[in-house]
Structure formats: structure tokens, C-alpha cells
Write a protein that holds these residues in place. Structure first.
Motif, PDB file in Angstrom:
ATOM      1  N   ALA A   1      51.308  33.010  13.519  1.00  0.00           N
ATOM      2  CA  ALA A   1      50.728  31.809  14.120  1.00  0.00           C
ATOM      3  C   ALA A   1      50.955  30.580  13.256  1.00  0.00           C
ATOM      4  N   SER A   2      50.819  30.722  11.934  1.00  0.00           N
ATOM      5  CA  SER A   2      50.991  29.571  11.046  1.00  0.00           C
ATOM      6  C   SER A   2      52.421  29.041  11.103  1.00  0.00           C
ATOM      7  N   ALA A   3      53.393  29.952  11.062  1.00  0.00           N
ATOM      8  CA  ALA A   3      54.793  29.525  11.134  1.00  0.00           C
ATOM      9  C   ALA A   3      55.091  28.849  12.460  1.00  0.00           C
ATOM     10  N   ALA A   4      54.497  29.354  13.545  1.00  0.00           N
ATOM     11  CA  ALA A   4      54.708  28.747  14.861  1.00  0.00           C
ATOM     12  C   ALA A   4      54.132  27.342  14.905  1.00  0.00           C
ATOM     13  N   LEU A   5      52.969  27.148  14.278  1.00  0.00           N
ATOM     14  CA  LEU A   5      52.348  25.822  14.268  1.00  0.00           C
ATOM     15  C   LEU A   5      53.187  24.831  13.464  1.00  0.00           C
ATOM     16  N   TRP A   6      53.689  25.260  12.302  1.00  0.00           N
ATOM     17  CA  TRP A   6      54.531  24.380  11.489  1.00  0.00           C
ATOM     18  C   TRP A   6      55.844  24.071  12.200  1.00  0.00           C
ATOM     19  N   THR A   7      56.375  25.041  12.906  1.00  0.00           N
ATOM     20  CA  THR A   7      57.587  24.795  13.691  1.00  0.00           C
ATOM     21  C   THR A   7      57.321  23.749  14.768  1.00  0.00           C
ATOM     22  N   THR A   8      56.153  23.830  15.386  1.00  0.00           N
ATOM     23  CA  THR A   8      55.775  22.838  16.401  1.00  0.00           C
ATOM     24  C   THR A   8      55.681  21.452  15.793  1.00  0.00           C
ATOM     25  N   VAL A   9      55.107  21.356  14.597  1.00  0.00           N
ATOM     26  CA  VAL A   9      55.007  20.064  13.914  1.00  0.00           C
ATOM     27  C   VAL A   9      56.393  19.471  13.676  1.00  0.00           C
ATOM     28  N   ILE A  10      57.346  20.318  13.264  1.00  0.00           N
ATOM     29  CA  ILE A  10      58.713  19.849  13.001  1.00  0.00           C
ATOM     30  C   ILE A  10      59.410  19.436  14.298  1.00  0.00           C
ATOM     31  N   VAL A  11      59.254  20.248  15.337  1.00  0.00           N
ATOM     32  CA  VAL A  11      59.886  19.929  16.623  1.00  0.00           C
ATOM     33  C   VAL A  11      59.327  18.617  17.184  1.00  0.00           C
TER      34      VAL A  11
ATOM     35  N   PRO B   1      45.780  18.699  17.821  1.00  0.00           N
ATOM     36  CA  PRO B   1      45.411  20.092  18.108  1.00  0.00           C
ATOM     37  C   PRO B   1      46.055  21.097  17.166  1.00  0.00           C
ATOM     38  N   PHE B   2      47.296  20.850  16.783  1.00  0.00           N
ATOM     39  CA  PHE B   2      48.011  21.805  15.921  1.00  0.00           C
ATOM     40  C   PHE B   2      47.531  21.697  14.474  1.00  0.00           C
ATOM     41  N   MET B   3      47.225  20.468  14.031  1.00  0.00           N
ATOM     42  CA  MET B   3      46.699  20.293  12.684  1.00  0.00           C
ATOM     43  C   MET B   3      45.330  20.960  12.551  1.00  0.00           C
ATOM     44  N   LEU B   4      44.459  20.808  13.557  1.00  0.00           N
ATOM     45  CA  LEU B   4      43.136  21.415  13.480  1.00  0.00           C
ATOM     46  C   LEU B   4      43.235  22.936  13.476  1.00  0.00           C
ATOM     47  N   ARG B   5      44.203  23.474  14.185  1.00  0.00           N
ATOM     48  CA  ARG B   5      44.372  24.931  14.163  1.00  0.00           C
ATOM     49  C   ARG B   5      44.836  25.395  12.784  1.00  0.00           C
ATOM     50  N   LEU B   6      45.693  24.626  12.131  1.00  0.00           N
ATOM     51  CA  LEU B   6      46.120  24.966  10.778  1.00  0.00           C
ATOM     52  C   LEU B   6      44.961  24.882   9.789  1.00  0.00           C
ATOM     53  N   CYS B   7      44.004  23.983  10.081  1.00  0.00           N
ATOM     54  CA  CYS B   7      42.847  23.821   9.191  1.00  0.00           C
ATOM     55  C   CYS B   7      41.766  24.865   9.449  1.00  0.00           C
ATOM     56  N   GLU B   8      41.940  25.681  10.467  1.00  0.00           N
ATOM     57  CA  GLU B   8      40.908  26.647  10.824  1.00  0.00           C
ATOM     58  C   GLU B   8      40.669  27.608   9.677  1.00  0.00           C
ATOM     59  N   ALA B   9      39.415  27.715   9.268  1.00  0.00           N
ATOM     60  CA  ALA B   9      39.071  28.589   8.136  1.00  0.00           C
ATOM     61  C   ALA B   9      39.063  30.051   8.570  1.00  0.00           C
ATOM     62  N   PRO B  10      39.497  30.962   7.677  1.00  0.00           N
ATOM     63  CA  PRO B  10      39.400  32.391   8.002  1.00  0.00           C
ATOM     64  C   PRO B  10      37.951  32.832   8.012  1.00  0.00           C
ATOM     65  N   PRO B  11      37.612  33.880   8.756  1.00  0.00           N
ATOM     66  CA  PRO B  11      36.232  34.348   8.788  1.00  0.00           C
ATOM     67  C   PRO B  11      35.745  34.738   7.401  1.00  0.00           C
ATOM     68  N   PRO B  12      34.553  34.270   6.983  1.00  0.00           N
ATOM     69  CA  PRO B  12      34.043  34.591   5.655  1.00  0.00           C
ATOM     70  C   PRO B  12      33.576  36.034   5.566  1.00  0.00           C
ATOM     71  N   SER B  13      33.652  36.595   4.374  1.00  0.00           N
ATOM     72  CA  SER B  13      33.142  37.945   4.152  1.00  0.00           C
ATOM     73  C   SER B  13      31.626  37.919   4.174  1.00  0.00           C
ATOM     74  N   ALA B  14      31.024  39.068   4.442  1.00  0.00           N
ATOM     75  CA  ALA B  14      29.566  39.143   4.540  1.00  0.00           C
ATOM     76  C   ALA B  14      28.924  38.692   3.243  1.00  0.00           C
ATOM     77  N   GLY B  15      27.954  37.817   3.371  1.00  0.00           N
ATOM     78  CA  GLY B  15      27.219  37.338   2.213  1.00  0.00           C
ATOM     79  C   GLY B  15      27.925  36.278   1.415  1.00  0.00           C
ATOM     80  N   GLY B  16      29.188  35.967   1.746  1.00  0.00           N
ATOM     81  CA  GLY B  16      29.951  35.012   0.942  1.00  0.00           C
ATOM     82  C   GLY B  16      29.395  33.606   1.019  1.00  0.00           C
TER      83      GLY B  16
ATOM     84  N   ALA C   1      44.411  17.993   2.524  1.00  0.00           N
ATOM     85  CA  ALA C   1      45.765  18.229   2.026  1.00  0.00           C
ATOM     86  C   ALA C   1      46.666  18.748   3.143  1.00  0.00           C
ATOM     87  N   THR C   2      46.118  19.606   4.005  1.00  0.00           N
ATOM     88  CA  THR C   2      46.890  20.108   5.143  1.00  0.00           C
ATOM     89  C   THR C   2      47.261  18.976   6.077  1.00  0.00           C
ATOM     90  N   ALA C   3      46.312  18.068   6.331  1.00  0.00           N
ATOM     91  CA  ALA C   3      46.588  16.928   7.208  1.00  0.00           C
ATOM     92  C   ALA C   3      47.711  16.061   6.646  1.00  0.00           C
TER      93      ALA C   3
END
Length: 222
Positions: A3-13, A129-144, A162-164
Motif C-alpha cells: 500500500a505504501s509503495a502504491a501511494l508513493w507511486t500515485t504521488v509521483i504520477v 487523501p493520499f498524504m493522510l493515508r501515508l500519515c496513518e499510524a499503525p495500530p498501537p500495541s496493548a498498553g502502549g 515530515a511525511t507531508a
């Protein structure tokens, strides 16, 4: 492709697409080359056009990225941003007029012209929309979050900004390569007759692209 590579490809296109759009300034680079009678003048035009375009992207992307660390509001933010881009695209499909004030900006202020033109066309919104998807945080571990909530949120905020900036930079580089390449080809080989025969107006296509990007943003947020 993940998904990340697809989003960056979209940014370039999208960057290449913006660069090929005459409204983003490559005909001005052709005009500068013809006026100076040297190919280097075409390439020199890339600096102000690129600087203005990058600034227009950053002004839109960075504030939204700074809000993306509000994880609990991530989905509503992305849906709202997608809806905004979708509505703006539909409006541009109906109203294809260009702001008259842009015609009064002197050619010596290319960076300012590029910034205003990209802003008026919603070029930065197309990337949201593509930048916000790249900024999406991964699910946190329990208690983190309970153990280090403040530190995690600060880190996310900094990384999202920095991603933006990275999205704006990569997009602008692709835009410059496509736009300046087109300008140089017209100046060196194709000539002005090409512009007269094959001039293309992308206003409604541009609006449809914005609407499609907004719809994609809503879909990715659901």
C-alpha cells in the motif's frame, strides 16, 4: 506492490500529471527560452515554477498532517478532507474560469504566479487523501498508549509533518521533470506549431481528477 509503495507511486504520477498540465506553467518556460534564444533559459524557469508549486503543496499538506496525530479523529479528518476535495473537483468541472488576477502578475514573479496558480487549481488538495493515508499510524500495541502517550503523539506529529514535506517534495520533483521536459521538447524539437495544432485544455479533466482523488480518499478512510 504494497500500500505504501502504491501511494508513493500515485504521488509521483500526480506530479507528472500536474507538470504536463499547461496551467502549471510549462508554456512560460517555452516563452522564456524563445525570448532568450537558448535552451538554458527553459531550464532556469524550473526553479521559480518549482519553488512556487512546492510552497502551494506544503501550505495545504503540512497543517493537515499536523492534525493527523489526533488518532481518535483520524477517520473523520480523512473523510472530511476527501469530501472537500470531491466537492472542489465537482465545482471545477462546472466553473472552468481562471482567476483574472493571475493575468496581472508580471512574468518576473514566476514563483508567486506558480504558487497562486497551483492554489487556485486545488493542486495541493489533490494530494491530501493520499498524504493522510501515508500519515496513518499503525495500530498501537496493548498498553502502549497508556505508558507513553505524550511521547508517541509528539513523535507521530513530527513524522507526519515530515511525511507531508516529503510528499510535497517528491511530487514537485516529478512535476518539474514532466513540465520542463515538455517545455524543452516544444522549444527544441516540436516548435510553436505543435502548440497551435495540439493545444489541450485540461480544465474539466482536472476537475474530474480532483473529484476522483476525493472519492478515493473517502473510500480509503472507510
Amino acid at each position: 506492490m504494497n500500500a505504501s509503495a502504491a501511494l508513493w507511486t500515485t504521488v509521483i504520477v500526480l506530479g507528472a500529471y500536474h507538470g504536463l498540465n499547461p496551467a502549471m506553467g510549462w508554456p512560460l518556460a517555452v516563452a522564456n527560452g524563445l525570448t532568450a534564444r537558448r535552451g538554458g533559459a527553459v531550464l532556469v524557469t524550473a526553479l521559480p515554477l518549482g519553488g512556487g508549486h512546492f510552497a502551494a503543496m506544503a501550505v495545504v499538506l503540512v497543517p493537515l498532517a499536523a492534525l493527523a496525530w489526533l488518532v481518535e479523529w483520524s477517520r473523520p479528518l480523512r473523510i472530511g478532507a476527501g469530501a472537500l476535495v470531491l466537492l472542489f473537483g465537482l465545482w471545477k468541472m462546472v466553473d472552468t474560469r481562471h482567476p483574472r488576477a493571475l493575468a496581472r502578475i508580471p512574468p518576473s514573479r514566476l514563483a508567486w504566479w506558480s504558487f497562486l496558480m497551483a492554489t487556485a487549481h486545488g493542486a495541493g488538495l489533490m494530494l491530501v487523501p493520499f498524504m493522510l493515508r501515508l500519515c496513518e499510524a499503525p495500530p498501537p500495541s496493548a498498553g502502549g498508549i497508556e505508558r507513553a502517550h505524550g511521547r508517541v503523539m509528539d513523535t507521530l506529529a513530527r513524522s507526519d509533518v515530515a511525511t507531508a514535506l516529503a510528499v510535497a517534495g517528491v511530487h514537485t520533483l516529478a512535476m518539474l521533470l514532466a513540465g520542463v521536459g515538455m517545455a524543452y521538447a516544444v522549444y527544441r524539437w516540436l516548435g510553436l506549431q505543435f502548440l497551435r495544432r495540439a493545444w489541450f485544455n485540461l480544465d474539466r479533466v482536472w476537475g474530474a481528477s480532483l473529484a476522483l482523488a476525493g472519492a478515493a480518499g473517502i473510500w480509503m478512510a472507510l
